[in-house]
Design an enzyme around this catalytic site. Sequence first.
Site, mmCIF file in Angstrom:
data_model
loop_
_atom_site.group_PDB
_atom_site.id
_atom_site.type_symbol
_atom_site.label_atom_id
_atom_site.label_comp_id
_atom_site.label_asym_id
_atom_site.label_seq_id
_atom_site.Cartn_x
_atom_site.Cartn_y
_atom_site.Cartn_z
ATOM 1 N N HIS A 105 0.818 -1.214 0.000
ATOM 2 C CA HIS A 105 0.000 0.000 0.000
ATOM 3 C C HIS A 105 0.853 1.266 0.000
ATOM 4 O O HIS A 105 0.365 2.336 -0.355
ATOM 5 C CB HIS A 105 -0.972 -0.006 1.187
ATOM 6 C CG HIS A 105 -0.348 0.195 2.524
ATOM 7 N ND1 HIS A 105 -0.084 -0.832 3.403
ATOM 8 C CD2 HIS A 105 0.073 1.311 3.155
ATOM 9 C CE1 HIS A 105 0.448 -0.354 4.503
ATOM 10 N NE2 HIS A 105 0.551 0.950 4.385
ATOM 11 N N ASP A 135 -0.027 -7.595 1.245
ATOM 12 C CA ASP A 135 0.497 -6.244 1.453
ATOM 13 C C ASP A 135 2.025 -6.233 1.422
ATOM 14 O O ASP A 135 2.669 -5.591 2.251
ATOM 15 C CB ASP A 135 -0.010 -5.650 2.767
ATOM 16 C CG ASP A 135 0.181 -4.132 2.831
ATOM 17 O OD1 ASP A 135 0.253 -3.509 1.764
ATOM 18 O OD2 ASP A 135 0.274 -3.592 3.953
ATOM 19 N N SER A 208 5.089 2.344 7.705
ATOM 20 C CA SER A 208 4.661 1.235 6.862
ATOM 21 C C SER A 208 5.782 0.760 5.953
ATOM 22 O O SER A 208 6.448 1.559 5.294
ATOM 23 C CB SER A 208 3.477 1.654 5.995
ATOM 24 O OG SER A 208 2.299 1.672 6.730
#
Length: 460
Positions: A105, A135, A208
């Site tokens: 993402h 992911d 992230s």
Amino acid sequence: MKRQRWPLTVAVLLCCALGTAQAEQPDGLAAALPGGFTPNYRAIAERAGPAVVGIEVVGMRTPSALDWDPDNGLPALPFKGKLPFHGQGSGFIISSDGLVLTSAHVIQGARRITVRLGDRRQFRAQVLGIDATTDVAVLRVDAKDLPVLRMGRVDQLQVGDPVVTIGSPFGLEQSVSHGIVSAKGRALPGFAAVPHIQTDVPVNPGHSGGPLLDASASVVGINSQIYTFSGGYQGLSFAVPIDLALRVKDEIVAHGRMLHGYLGVTIQNLDLTLARAFGLDRPRGALVAGTDAGSAADKGGLRAGDIITAFNDETLGHAGELTSHLGVTSPGERVRLTVWRARKALEVVVQLDQAMEPGGESAPESATPAPAQQELGWRLRPLTAQERTLLGVAGGLWVEEVSALTAQAGLLAGDALLTINLKSVHSVEDVRQLLRERPLNAALLVDRDGQRMFIPLMLD
């Protein structure tokens, strides 16, 4: 940073053979710590920090109600179309010749990806592949002799073990924080194929894709998601286990994508009442509530009321474990299921179908070519005679719509583009011809509300 909402609001940070999935292993710290000892956080940061990278992305995305943030300038919804975005995340190097792991993402929709090392070097990154199901994304940078992280053992990681993360929260590079493992095997809404590692490590937007490290400075996970009411850290963080990420990496490097097996069942957990009703001694396994017509489950003879208690002889404690196993099996693979039916156990062998990618596509998004080799994505039209008269120019183009790259450079819809690298432009074809020369940098002369200015545009 991409944000999604779960019940109670969960923000997602914007998060093939196993034997060949080991990255290069530098000399490191001790493999494990005796109970009661405090990790050497300074040594972990010194060992792992050089191989942790910041990732800057530029691209176009369609905003949704979940993306609304009054601080980032997005318009009030409803909004149709795409808007330029500029995002940041983290990642880490797993091979000295330039392989980088991050979260899918983080780079979704990106047209330009820049990887920044701790020593201030930066490289343009190529996307080798994205797997939205887990992911995980794999990048490559054109460099040699890079520092790398050592891969850890998720099977040896236990609840209560200390863990550390290094990343770029809110764009602050090489930020170190620590906590403990809170739980393992968490199946989260929308990402049930991943048995997440839950921690209390402070993870925030920009973390992230960064590494979750054990006490020996080895990677055990990729930071992916947080559970939050505010959009920032509130005590619950989740990481993709590194063994799963490496399997995805191997498939992407070898084939350009990761394909996932599909069984075709609707499943749920059992409570004590249901377990007793089906004659089980305790709640365990995945209760089949239904099967898809024509699916692998349907062809294999599974039916509503079956309880799948083992997958290839591995016992299933709850329904999410079945989904996790399916997430790392390949289409066409034959799997052996232990099924509890009519108060007795039996064995069912099924051949898996191919799972659809999130969003209904059968294959993950492919890498986007470098911007210098394609149209910039902006929309231009020649100035009318009246507009030329008002501006006092002989030619030029009206910027009707900007792209991610041109917006980042500072161009605005409504600007009048007059020259590129001091060469006048009278038509869209003039612009194309000048950009076909592929300059590394372009100086755009524009007229904005009667003011002339040069705007620097980096093309490569």
